[in-house]
Every structure is written in C-alpha cells, then in structure tokens.
Design a protein around this motif. Structure first.
Motif, short mmCIF file in Angstrom:
data_model
loop_
_atom_site.label_atom_id
_atom_site.label_comp_id
_atom_site.label_asym_id
_atom_site.label_seq_id
_atom_site.Cartn_x
_atom_site.Cartn_y
_atom_site.Cartn_z
N LYS A 508 -16.70 -8.16 62.78
CA LYS A 508 -16.94 -7.59 61.46
C LYS A 508 -18.44 -7.54 61.17
O LYS A 508 -19.01 -8.45 60.58
CB LYS A 508 -16.21 -8.40 60.39
N THR A 509 -19.08 -6.48 61.58
CA THR A 509 -20.50 -6.30 61.31
C THR A 509 -20.75 -4.86 60.90
O THR A 509 -20.06 -3.95 61.35
CB THR A 509 -21.35 -6.62 62.55
N ASN A 510 -21.74 -4.68 60.05
CA ASN A 510 -22.18 -3.33 59.69
C ASN A 510 -23.33 -2.96 60.61
O ASN A 510 -24.35 -3.65 60.66
CB ASN A 510 -22.65 -3.29 58.22
N ILE A 511 -23.15 -1.87 61.37
CA ILE A 511 -24.14 -1.46 62.37
C ILE A 511 -24.73 -0.10 62.00
O ILE A 511 -24.00 0.82 61.63
CB ILE A 511 -23.50 -1.38 63.78
N LYS A 512 -26.06 -0.01 62.09
CA LYS A 512 -26.76 1.25 61.78
C LYS A 512 -27.74 1.53 62.91
O LYS A 512 -28.43 0.64 63.38
CB LYS A 512 -27.50 1.11 60.44
N TYR A 513 -27.77 2.81 63.34
CA TYR A 513 -28.68 3.18 64.44
C TYR A 513 -29.97 3.75 63.90
O TYR A 513 -29.98 4.53 62.95
CB TYR A 513 -28.00 4.19 65.37
N ASP A 514 -31.08 3.38 64.54
CA ASP A 514 -32.39 3.88 64.16
C ASP A 514 -33.15 4.23 65.45
O ASP A 514 -33.48 3.36 66.24
CB ASP A 514 -33.16 2.82 63.37
N GLY A 515 -33.40 5.55 65.67
CA GLY A 515 -34.12 5.94 66.88
C GLY A 515 -33.84 7.37 67.28
O GLY A 515 -33.32 8.17 66.49
N LEU A 516 -34.21 7.70 68.53
CA LEU A 516 -33.99 9.04 69.05
C LEU A 516 -32.50 9.31 69.24
O LEU A 516 -31.70 8.39 69.41
CB LEU A 516 -34.71 9.21 70.40
N GLU A 517 -32.15 10.59 69.23
CA GLU A 517 -30.75 10.95 69.46
C GLU A 517 -30.38 10.62 70.91
O GLU A 517 -31.13 10.90 71.84
CB GLU A 517 -30.53 12.45 69.22
N PHE A 605 -30.15 -0.63 67.37
CA PHE A 605 -28.97 -0.75 66.52
C PHE A 605 -29.17 -1.97 65.62
O PHE A 605 -29.35 -3.09 66.11
CB PHE A 605 -27.70 -0.92 67.36
N ILE A 606 -29.19 -1.74 64.31
CA ILE A 606 -29.45 -2.81 63.34
C ILE A 606 -28.12 -3.38 62.85
O ILE A 606 -27.21 -2.64 62.45
CB ILE A 606 -30.28 -2.27 62.16
N PHE A 607 -28.02 -4.69 62.89
CA PHE A 607 -26.77 -5.38 62.50
C PHE A 607 -26.95 -6.10 61.18
O PHE A 607 -27.96 -6.76 60.95
CB PHE A 607 -26.39 -6.42 63.56
N LYS A 608 -25.96 -5.97 60.35
CA LYS A 608 -25.88 -6.81 59.16
C LYS A 608 -24.62 -7.66 59.34
O LYS A 608 -23.51 -7.16 59.28
CB LYS A 608 -25.81 -5.99 57.87
N ASN A 609 -24.82 -8.94 59.63
CA ASN A 609 -23.70 -9.82 59.94
C ASN A 609 -22.80 -10.03 58.74
O ASN A 609 -23.26 -10.11 57.59
CB ASN A 609 -24.20 -11.19 60.43
N GLU A 610 -21.53 -10.14 59.00
CA GLU A 610 -20.57 -10.49 57.95
C GLU A 610 -20.11 -11.91 58.21
O GLU A 610 -19.58 -12.22 59.29
CB GLU A 610 -19.38 -9.53 57.97
N TYR A 611 -20.33 -12.78 57.23
CA TYR A 611 -20.00 -14.20 57.41
C TYR A 611 -18.51 -14.43 57.15
O TYR A 611 -17.87 -13.67 56.42
CB TYR A 611 -20.86 -15.06 56.48
N ARG A 612 -18.01 -15.47 57.76
CA ARG A 612 -16.58 -15.79 57.61
C ARG A 612 -16.26 -16.10 56.15
O ARG A 612 -17.08 -16.70 55.43
CB ARG A 612 -16.21 -16.99 58.49
N GLU A 613 -15.04 -15.71 55.75
CA GLU A 613 -14.62 -15.97 54.37
C GLU A 613 -14.53 -17.48 54.11
O GLU A 613 -14.23 -18.26 55.01
CB GLU A 613 -13.25 -15.34 54.09
#
Length: 792
Positions: A508-517, A605-613
């Motif tokens: 469970k992580t939010n991933i966003k790409y930043d860079g060339l195609e 690829f930038i990750f925003k970790n999701e911590y356990r509930e």
C-alpha cells in the motif's frame, strides 16, 4: 586384583597391553588413546574417567555398501559440490566426553568440516568432503573410535522416535509385582494368630521378595542411570534422593525377611515404583502433546511466489506448494524445497546448510537443494519434492545461529541442585533423630522424605509453561524458535523498528513517476529486473508497472545491499536504486527509486509510504519500552513518524545493513536488552545481533535462521500483546515454583514427624506433577484468552 582398561574402563580379560604407563584391554583402545593424544584431545579422559567405548573388531568392509550411489543418496541429508551431510544413529553416546569427542572430529580428520551431536536422540550429524572421504570410510572411522553407527532402513527414512516401549514394560512389571505383592502381604496386614498363616508366612515373604527383585533391578534402572551419570559429572540431580530411598527400603526389607524380623516393605516399594513410573509416562505423554509437531501442524507465515505457465505470479503459502509447481526465487531468498532449475543462472550459497559460504553455480536442468540461498538474478524452479517443514526448522535451530544466554532452565537446574542438598540434609538429620527413638520407624521416615521431596514438579514448571505459550503464540502467527526466546522477550526493554516493510505496508504505497517518458521496451526490461529483487520498494514498483510480465534473460546481475542493483537485459544495462547509486543528487527529502539505462538517468519513482493501521495505538501502549526507528531511506517522513511515535527516543536514516547492526550493538553496550523488528533478509545482521530478532513476513519468503521469531506482518500492531504474554509466562513459572515448594513443605512436615507412609508419598509425588501441569494448562489458557480471545 583385577585391572581395568584406561580407555574403556572394562575389565582386562584376554590380553594386557602396556603403553605410555597405562594399561589397555586391546589394540583398539590403545589406538584410540594414541589418536586422541597425537591430536591434543586428551581432555576426553578429564571430562569423564574411562568414558571411552571399546572399538569394534568387525570386518572393515562392512560399510562398503554405503558408497553405492542409490544407498549414498538415501542415507545422506545433503550432497552438493564437495560437501555432504549425513546423520548417523549412534546408541552408545552416553556422557559429556562422548559428545565432546564426537564434536571434535574435525581435529582428527581434515576432511570432516563439522559434527554435531543430538544427545537425546543419540544422533550425530557430520559435514564432510565426499571427494576425499568416502561415506564408508567415515562410518569405519567412527567404528574405529568405538562409536559404531547404526544404519538400517529405519534410520535412512529418518523416522521420528515414538514413546519408549521399554518404559511401558517396566511399568507393567512394577504393576504386576505391586498387585501380587499386596495380595501376598494381605494376611499379615490382618494379623491374628492363625496357625496356617504362621506356617506359610515365610513362603509369602519370600515370594514378595522375589517379585520385588525385577522391579528394583529393572523397572527402576532409569533412575540409577540418571543418578550415576549425574554423579560422574559431579552433579547431584533430582534422581539421587529417589535412588537412596529405593535402596533404603529394599535393604531394610531384605534384612527383615532374611532375619525373620518382619515382612518388610516390598509391596510398598513395588507400589512406589509403579506410581513413579506412571508419573514418568504421564510426563512423557504430556511433553509429546505439547511439542506440537512442526513437520505438519505449524506453518511459518512464509509465502512463495508461484508462477503459472503464462508467467503470471501469485503468492501462496509455503505449505501449499505441490510437486510440479513452478516457483520464483529472487536474489538473497532462501530456496524452500528441492527443485530443478528451469530459467536463470543459479549461484547458490549453501552456508545455511553446510556452514560454508562457498557459492555453487547452477544451470537449467540442475537439481537445487532446499536451504540454499540464491545470490544473483531470480530463478524459476520446478518443485520435485514436497515441503519439509522439519528441515527448515532444523536450519532455524542450527548451532551457527544460536545466541548463547543463560535462562530459566539454568535457574531451574540450580534450584533443583540446592533443593537436593537441602533434602539430603533433612533426611540425614531426621534419620539420626529417629534412629534413637524407633529404628523401624526411621526407615519409613527416611524413605518417605526421599520420595515426597522429589522436585519433579519443580523441573516441569518452566518447560510445560513455555511449551503452552509457544503453541498459543504460534496459533496467533508469532512463531518462536525455542522456549528460551520467550524468556528473552520478557526481559526486553528496548524496541528497534525498521521502517520500510515493518511499520509500513509492503504494497500500500502511493507511487508517482518523475522523469523522461519510458518506452514499452524499457518498461518490460525494468519490470524484468524488478522481479529479481526482494526489497519492499522493488516489489511495490513491480506491482505498480502495468505491462505484460514477459521473461527476459538477466545477465551479470549485481546488487549492492542498501544501494541498488543492476543487470544486462536485451543488450542494455539498467540500474535501479538510490540517487547516489545512479549518480544523481536527491534535491528533496523524499523516498524514491532512481532508474538509469546505459549510465543515462531516465527518471525516478517517488513513494509515499502508507503506515499500518492502528500504529498510534500500538506505540501508546509501549510506554515502558525505549523505541528507536531505523531506515535505509532518507528523513523525508521524519515529522510524520514523530506524530505516529511521540515517545520515540531517536530515529536514524540512510542506514546501511552494517549501520543497523552497529546501531544495535551500541544500544547493547549501554546495557539495553534489544528486540529488533525488521525484514528477514535485508536486516539479517541486525536481527542476529539483537537479543531477540523478529523477522516480519507479509507475502514473501523472508525466512532467515538469523531471527528468533517469525511474525506475520499484519500482527505488528499487536506487538504489545505478544510482549505481555511472554512476561505473563514468567509470572506463571514463578507461581508453579511456589506450588511445588508448598507441596514439598507440607509433605516434608508430615514425613519428618513420621506421619506419612512411603507408599502414600509415592502416590502424592506424581499428583504434585499433575497439579503443576493442570495449573500451567489452565493459567496459560487464561493468559492466551486475555490477549487473543479467539485463538488461545
């Protein structure tokens, strides 16, 4: 005056050989003595005088059949490269010097790498170089030392020992003698001046005497052996007072019958041993029930990546693997089952099995043994043998991964030792006192004291309690290596958490790409490379990239722990890892995976970790512990972590595996008892360094011998419950100690004053053990229900 052999201790009958100012009974004993002295192993005789075994003089060709390939494969546990492992059954192992010698075989023969004795099973596992030392030669070597290996179909099939039938036979003999002895003694109990009784009482007394002989000299033999081995090793164990009681009763009874002074106490003695053996069988049966069978009933929370014929991956439980399935094994992952290599280049590290870190290359079509670890690109394997959980358990408990600490078991032994000396002192004083008042009463008092005071219940307290606790924790997906680990958990005062994959979700992580195609060609190659890594971020990214999962050949795979990895795929070099590994600078505090192609940066690829509930609730309950956070990532989420863990002592980021290990060591140097929670593979060093290493497992094969506990990832938020159960178990053990002492105090007060018959003492003794086991069972069940309502 008869002489005894210096080596084996047996009487010299046929030939008398003088050598080095010592006497030997045969050339075999003399040769073993020479071998030990040449190799500086003379301590063998200091550990136990005359502890050797006379070597067999059987034909030296009797083991040649072991070199037949079919027999060799069946008898050996493992064979690869130049190393083989074999487990021999050696019944003559009987003392500490036997163990010491058999575990020093590597000093006698350079082709033996190590040897390990299991004293309770009377087995010896040997790792040896089969290119230089044949299996038959190893067996002959052991035979020449006096330790003849027993090799038959049963030992080759590695059957588990069942309840010792000889114990049942001893119980039956004691029961028969007790019943008939009571019947024959009944007329004398009634009394009176019957002429017929007076005429035949000598016959009845003689018959009870004869009935008691096999009971005393056969049924009670285990007690004599235990007491003798203890005394030989300068240990006064709990069987010493029992043996004294048996001898006192038997000697007094024999005296009375021979001198026609009285009927003696043979019926009482047979009854005493009957009830004691009944207690011993009860103890063994209960132990057997408690040591839940790890082979089939307990499954480690490990999943394996199963690959179907379309290349689709699916995580399944280790226990669900079947012959013919195809599985994926990534870099640094353990191979859980014997298999054939289908795709990839194997570079197998068998150090978990053999103790050596030498890697062996494998090509498609080669067999790979369970327990090896892949170093390099991922492998696709076809399963050829069912999973053997007991084999993984054996790896987990291997000597190389043990952490030697004294524990409650040692405390129990010390208490039992002093307890025995106190009882012997009380017995001596009471015997002297009653000898002046009533000599006949003195024998009853002494016997009753020695029997009622047996600290069997004391010895049962810790193992029975911890056995139950291990079972309760296992049912709740917290798998503990051994009972000593439970005590170590109870002593913990510091908790160190790895961040990624431990307090964060793996998927469970939010991933966003930043860079060339990125072209589809490169995406396919990148996904192929991601498949080879077991790092949580790599696995999350693998799931995130939505392209077909085709298999491409991965060449020259190389991973630098804590930094990244690279490989050649379809003519291009791809690098995946940290900013520094890809020659980039991390401008923002963020968790990101950087990717390069042919040394040209593509993007990140930038990750925003999701911590356990419910993590906040967990750390609110852990106020009595010092909390530390370690992470291989940067400090981008430090503020978020401080919000979740307000009582955190310190956080350390950008930590390599070596940094984590040193961090743990620094805490221990400040007298902290540390439990480390981390990934079973990436944090292996830190887990082994910590007092208690807890490997977190979600859906990957994170089995590692370096850990003391394997814990399901979903249960991290319930960590406080497991810690409380471990602490509660120590309280239960102390309470069982008190119960055991109360039994002995009350029983002794009656025995010393002459108000307790030895037979009644024999009945009471196993009842005290039953009480302890019952109390332990009920109290651990209540403790389990308190924290795990459904699964205790």
């Amino acid at each position: 005056m008869s002489e005894n052999c210096f080596h084996c201790g047996q009487g010299i009958e046929k030939e008398r050989i003088l050598f080095d100012e010592k006497t030997f009974c045969c050339n075999g004993c003399k040769s073993v003595y020479e071998i030990l002295n040449i190799n500086n192993l003379a301590n063998f005789y200091e550990l136990n005088k005359r502890a050797g075994i006379r070597p067999s003089d059987e034909s030296s060709t009797q083991y040649d059949y072991l070199d037949t390939p079919e027999i060799f494969e069946k008898v050996t546990d493992f064979s690869e490269g130049s190393t083989s492992l074999v487990t021999f059954k050696i019944p003559v192992i009987h003392c500490s010097s036997c163990i010491w010698l058999l575990e020093s075989l590597h000093t006698l023969n350079e082709d033996i790498k190590y040897s390990q004795v299991n004293f309770t099973r009377k087995t010896l596992q040997v790792s040896f170089n089969h290119n230089n030392l044949k299996l038959s030669e190893l067996a002959k070597f052991l035979n020449n030392l006096g330790y003849k290996p027993v090799i038959n179909l049963e030992t080759a099939d590695k059957n588990v020992d069942h309840l010792d039938k000889s114990l049942l036979i001893k119980l039956a003999i004691a029961g028969f003698a007790f019943g008939n002895g009571m019947f024959l003694a009944f007329p004398e109990y009634i009394g009176g001046q019957d002429f017929w009784m007076e005429h035949y009482k000598g016959l009845f007394r003689s018959l009870t005497f004869l009935l008691a002989i096999p009971v005393v000299f056969y049924s009670a033999s285990d007690y004599y052996k235990s007491a003798w081995y203890g005394l030989k090793n300068k240990i006064v164990n709990i069987d010493v007072p029992i043996v004294l009681g048996i001898f006192v009763l038997f000697g007094r009874s024999a005296y009375e019958v021979i001198t026609d002074y009285g009927p003696g106490y043979f019926d009482t003695l047979c009854g005493l041993l009957f009830f004691m053996l009944l207690g011993k069988i009860f103890q063994k049966r209960t132990y057997s029930a408690l040591s839940y069978d790890r082979d089939y009933k307990s499954f480690y929370p490990i999943a394996v990546t199963k690959v179907d014929f379309n290349g689709k991956q699916q995580n399944i439980l280790l226990s669900e693997i079947k012959v013919g399935d195809r599985i994926l094994v990534r870099n640094q992952e353990l191979i859980p089952v014997d298999a054939i290599l289908i795709n990839g280049e194997g570079n197998i590290d068998n150090s978990f099995i053999t103790g050596e870190s030498e890697s062996i290359s494998k090509q498609p079509g080669d067999k790979i043994f369970a327990g090896g670890k892949q170093i390099g690109s991922s492998l696709e394997l076809e399963v050829i043998k069912n999973v053997d959980q007991s084999y993984l358990t054996q790896l987990w408990n291997k000597e190389a991964f043990k952490k030697y600490e004294t524990g409650l078991d040692t405390l129990t032994n010390n208490i039992s030792k002093y307890f025995t000396f106190i009882i012997l002192g009380i017995t001596l004083v009471s015997g002297i006192y009653w000898s002046f008042i009533d000599m006949e009463k003195m024998f009853q008092v002494v016997s009753a004291i020695l029997i009622i005071a047996c600290p069997c219940a004391l010895a049962l307290s810790a193992p029975f309690t911890f056995g139950h606790i291990m079972r309760i924790l296992g049912r709740n997906k917290f798998y503990v290596k051994d009972t000593l680990t439970i005590e170590k958990i109870a002593k913990i005062d510091t908790l160190v958490f790895d961040k990624t994959g431990t307090i964060t979700h793996r998927k469970k992580t939010n991933i966003k790409y930043d860079g060339l195609e990125i072209s589809e060609f490169d995406l396919l190659n990148i996904k192929t490379l991601l498949k080879n890594s077991n790092h949580p971020l790599s696995k999350s990214l693998y799931e995130f990239i939505e392209v077909n999962d085709d298999y491409f050949t991965v060449e020259h795979f190389q991973e630098i722990s804590g930094k990244g990895y690279e490989a050649h795929i379809r003519g291009n070099i791809y690098k995946i890892g940290s900013a520094k590994y890809n020659n980039q600078e991390s401008k923002n505090l963020e968790t990101a995976v950087y990717i390069s192609k042919n040394d040209e940066f593509i993007g990140k690829f930038i990750f925003k970790n999701e911590y356990r509930e419910h993590l906040k609730n967990l750390f609110k309950t852990l106020t009595s512990y010092k909390i530390y956070i370690l992470s291989g990532d940067n400090s981008s989420e430090e503020n978020q972590l401080k919000d979740i863990i307000p009582n955190c002592k310190a956080m350390a980021f950008n930590q390599s595996p070596e940094d984590k290990l040193n961090y743990i060591k620094a805490l221990q140097d400040n007298n902290s008892k540390v439990a480390m929670l981390g990934d079973g593979l990436n944090d292996a060093g830190a887990l082994k360094q910590s007092n208690v290493g807890i490997a977190i497992s979600d859906d990957t094969n994170s089995f590692t011998p370096s850990s003391d506990v394997i814990m399901n990832g979903d249960k991290v938020v319930d960590l406080d419950k497991y810690l409380n159960v471990a602490k509660g178990s120590i309280t239960i053990v102390k309470m069982t100690f008190i119960i055991s002492f109360l039994y002995n105090i009350v029983g002794l007060s009656y025995a010393v004053t002459g108000h307790m018959d030895p037979l009644f003492a024999a009945i009471i003794m196993p009842i005290s053990s039953i009480t302890v086991v019952t109390f332990t069972t009920i109290s651990t069940w209540i403790l389990g229900r308190k924290y795990f309502k459904k699964a205790a």
